[in-house]
Design a protein around this motif. Structure first.
Motif, PDB file in Angstrom:
ATOM      1  N   PRO A  57       6.204  11.177  22.994  1.00  0.00           N
ATOM      2  CA  PRO A  57       6.348  10.526  21.678  1.00  0.00           C
ATOM      3  C   PRO A  57       6.117   9.018  21.746  1.00  0.00           C
ATOM      4  O   PRO A  57       5.430   8.452  20.898  1.00  0.00           O
ATOM      5  N   VAL A  61       2.876   7.226  19.959  1.00  0.00           N
ATOM      6  CA  VAL A  61       3.132   6.324  18.837  1.00  0.00           C
ATOM      7  C   VAL A  61       2.163   5.138  18.864  1.00  0.00           C
ATOM      8  O   VAL A  61       1.714   4.661  17.812  1.00  0.00           O
ATOM      9  N   PHE A 145       0.000  12.710  14.480  1.00  0.00           N
ATOM     10  CA  PHE A 145      -0.196  11.270  14.525  1.00  0.00           C
ATOM     11  C   PHE A 145      -1.625  10.888  14.158  1.00  0.00           C
ATOM     12  O   PHE A 145      -1.859   9.866  13.509  1.00  0.00           O
ATOM     13  N   VAL A 167       1.245   2.975  13.339  1.00  0.00           N
ATOM     14  CA  VAL A 167       2.313   2.874  14.346  1.00  0.00           C
ATOM     15  C   VAL A 167       3.680   2.901  13.669  1.00  0.00           C
ATOM     16  O   VAL A 167       4.599   3.602  14.115  1.00  0.00           O
ATOM     17  N   CYS A 170       4.387   6.485  12.313  1.00  0.00           N
ATOM     18  CA  CYS A 170       4.665   7.412  13.421  1.00  0.00           C
ATOM     19  C   CYS A 170       6.011   7.100  14.066  1.00  0.00           C
ATOM     20  O   CYS A 170       6.773   8.013  14.418  1.00  0.00           O
ATOM     21  N   ALA A 171       6.310   5.803  14.220  1.00  0.00           N
ATOM     22  CA  ALA A 171       7.576   5.393  14.829  1.00  0.00           C
ATOM     23  C   ALA A 171       8.764   5.824  13.979  1.00  0.00           C
ATOM     24  O   ALA A 171       9.801   6.237  14.519  1.00  0.00           O
ATOM     25  N   VAL A 174       9.476   9.475  14.565  1.00  0.00           N
ATOM     26  CA  VAL A 174      10.103   9.704  15.866  1.00  0.00           C
ATOM     27  C   VAL A 174      11.539   9.193  15.873  1.00  0.00           C
ATOM     28  O   VAL A 174      12.468   9.889  16.293  1.00  0.00           O
TER      29      VAL A 174
END
Length: 243
Positions: A57, A61, A145, A167, A170-171, A174
């Motif tokens: 992950p 990311v 992603f 980013v 996606c972050a 997560v």
């Protein structure tokens, strides 16, 4: 179908036409190995790939949006997107062609980590099912992603901006499932809402597959995430084409 194949082949070849692909592969392989051994691969004294998959992950990311950021932003910046849509290619064919080319490229990067599998089997007798499930979860996460990255690449002409937005998105997916995040939001949100946020987290579903638990809910989560963002990507491009 011919339009999809043409875009797919063109995009996949373009990765290896420049040093960018090789730089990405080297960086990915280096950090995946470095973080695996840094996290105590030998110290746990178990022949499994938990230390390897737990880093995916974090790596994805940053690295996957780097692959996706150029897909549409570069086409828009150079003006070649207008030429692309004058060809006998539909928007959805172009979107899917670019997406699957990028997905295959990331899949190649994952495939090149096979020395890690050899090492694990050399050291002991790992559970093959858990390894397969971990790789499946990794490739599905990469697809999710990439779909997010494709959308933001279509939104902005600037590759850096599309990278940063990808980013961040996606972050968030997560981080939403991390214990520290859950403990923090539990201090001011109802427990039912906290549980809902945890279930929507990519981290939660990936960890389940990483442990060898292959459920319909986890696979469906990634598939829906990919389909949703790809659809949004196609809608954005359809609107720009109409304008």
């Amino acid at each position: 179908m011919n339009g999809f194949k043409a875009v797919f082949k063109r995009e996949l070849k373009s990765y290896f036409a420049t040093p960018i692909a090789y730089v990405f592969l080297v960086v990915f392989l280096f950090f995946s190995a470095y973080l695996t051994f840094k996290n105590g691969f030998y110290e746990i004294r178990q022949a499994d790939m938990t230390a390897f998959f737990s880093n995916m992950p974090l790596l994805f990311v940053f690295l996957v949006p780097a692959v996706a950021m150029r897909l549409w932003a570069e086409e828009r910046k150079t003006g070649s997107i207008e030429l692309l849509f004058t060809l006998p290619v539909t928007v959805i064919q172009a979107v899917l062609g670019k997406f699957f080319a990028a997905w295959v490229f990331v899949g190649i990067a994952l495939g090149l980590t096979f020395p890690m599998i050899i090492t694990v089997y050399y050291l002991g007798q790992p559970d093959t099912g858990i390894i397969i499930s971990g790789y499946l979860g990794s490739i599905l996460m990469a697809g999710a992603f990439l779909a997010i990255g494709c959308f933001f690449s279509a939104v902005s002409k600037n590759q850096v901006i599309s990278f940063v937005l990808s980013v961040v998105a996606c972050a968030v997916l997560v981080a939403a499932g991390l214990p520290t995040t859950m403990n923090y939001i539990a201090t001011f949100l109802p427990m039912g809402l906290v549980t809902a946020i945890e279930k929507m987290s990519l981290q939660t579903h990936f960890e389940s597959m990483q442990k060898g638990i292959l459920s319909f809910a986890d696979v469906s989560y990634f598939v829906l995430l990919i389909v949703g963002w790809i659809t949004a990507n196609a809608i954005i491009l359809e609107e720009r084409k109409a304008n």
